[in-house]
Design an enzyme around this catalytic site. Structure first.
Site, short mmCIF file in Angstrom:
data_model
loop_
_atom_site.label_atom_id
_atom_site.label_comp_id
_atom_site.label_asym_id
_atom_site.label_seq_id
_atom_site.Cartn_x
_atom_site.Cartn_y
_atom_site.Cartn_z
N ASP A 1 0.81 -1.21 0.00
CA ASP A 1 0.00 0.00 0.00
C ASP A 1 0.84 1.26 0.00
OD1 ASP A 1 -2.38 -1.47 0.03
OD2 ASP A 1 -2.30 -1.66 2.21
N TYR B 1 6.81 -9.69 7.03
CA TYR B 1 6.76 -8.23 7.13
C TYR B 1 7.40 -7.81 8.45
CZ TYR B 1 3.53 -7.34 3.23
OH TYR B 1 2.95 -7.23 1.98
#
Length: 246
Positions: free
Chosen positions: A52, A110
């Site tokens: 994003d 992540y």
């Protein structure tokens, strides 16, 4: 036509995410323009997944098909001057045509960096500068509850068309970076839209005493976002690694 697999690193703060979209500058658009210029033909890429707006990557993986005489190991150097300083192809390798950057992936890691401070820290711009005191033991307990297979629907923002909400968190590590800063690394077989950022916001709200740790159980049971915490900002989030079968 040959297929190539590439490892990509980028700082996402100046881009509206990875995926091409109207009226926005994205990482995919920049890389495709550079490859098209290099190969002198329209070249499209496929990534392991989109990131994003504001999110960075140290280990994003893409693939593309091309006819070129440039050796695969030379492609990162050949394209270097066609890319901005905040996007780089670290390596490139010819692979079989059945490799797919997205569908061949089996897990991702992540990381999310946090600094506990109520005073602006200019050298920690890519950290979540969290202005509250937290209970580290409670933070660790909340992270532990997230491990394993669960219905993570309540950890997803609206705007996704996904219908399968079960994900398997394989590992969560809390790493101390210095006295006031730490990093949370999460490895899972897949992630929902904003899942990591909602996890971070929720466990921090638990660790500061704003939410009860049992809210995680309610989120799993109901799939209702209202039981969770805030969505942490995107800038401290980095895609570290994408895993593929050996």
């Amino acid at each position: 036509m040959k297929r190539y697999k590439c490892l990509v690193e980028y700082d996402g703060q100046n881009y509206s995410g990875f995926q091409v979209q109207p009226n926005a500058i994205t990482i995919q658009e920049i890389i495709e323009k550079a490859l098209s210029t290099l190969f002198k033909t329209d070249t499209k890429i496929t990534a392991s997944g989109r990131t994003d707006s504001g999110v960075s990557a140290r280990g994003q993986v893409i693939h593309f098909d091309a006819n070129t005489d440039i050796k695969d190991e030379k492609i990162p150097y050949a394209i270097q001057n066609l890319l901005p300083d905040d996007i780089s192809i670290l390596y490139c390798k010819e692979v079989s045509k059945d490799f797919h950057a997205r569908f061949s992936a089996i897990a991702k890691t992540y990381s999310y960096k946090i600094c506990l401070t109520n005073i602006n820290r200019p050298l920690y711009k890519k950290y979540y500068q969290y202005p509250f005191k937290i209970d580290i033991a409670l933070l660790k307990a909340a992270l532990e509850k997230l491990k394993g297979k669960h219905n993570f629907k309540a950890f997803m923002s609206s705007g996704s068309d996904v219908i399968d909400f079960e994900r398997d968190i394989l590992a969560i590590d809390l790493v101390n970076l210095n006295e006031n800063c730490f990093e949370i690394k999460i490895t899972a077989n897949g992630f929902l839209y904003n899942m990591v950022r909602i996890i971070i916001g929720t466990v921090l709200d638990i660790a500061r005493g704003k939410l009860d740790i049992l809210c995680i159980d309610k989120m799993f049971e109901t799939g209702d976002r209202k039981f969770g915490g805030h969505t942490a900002p995107p800038e401290p989030l980095t895609l570290e690694k994408v895993f593929y079968p050996v």
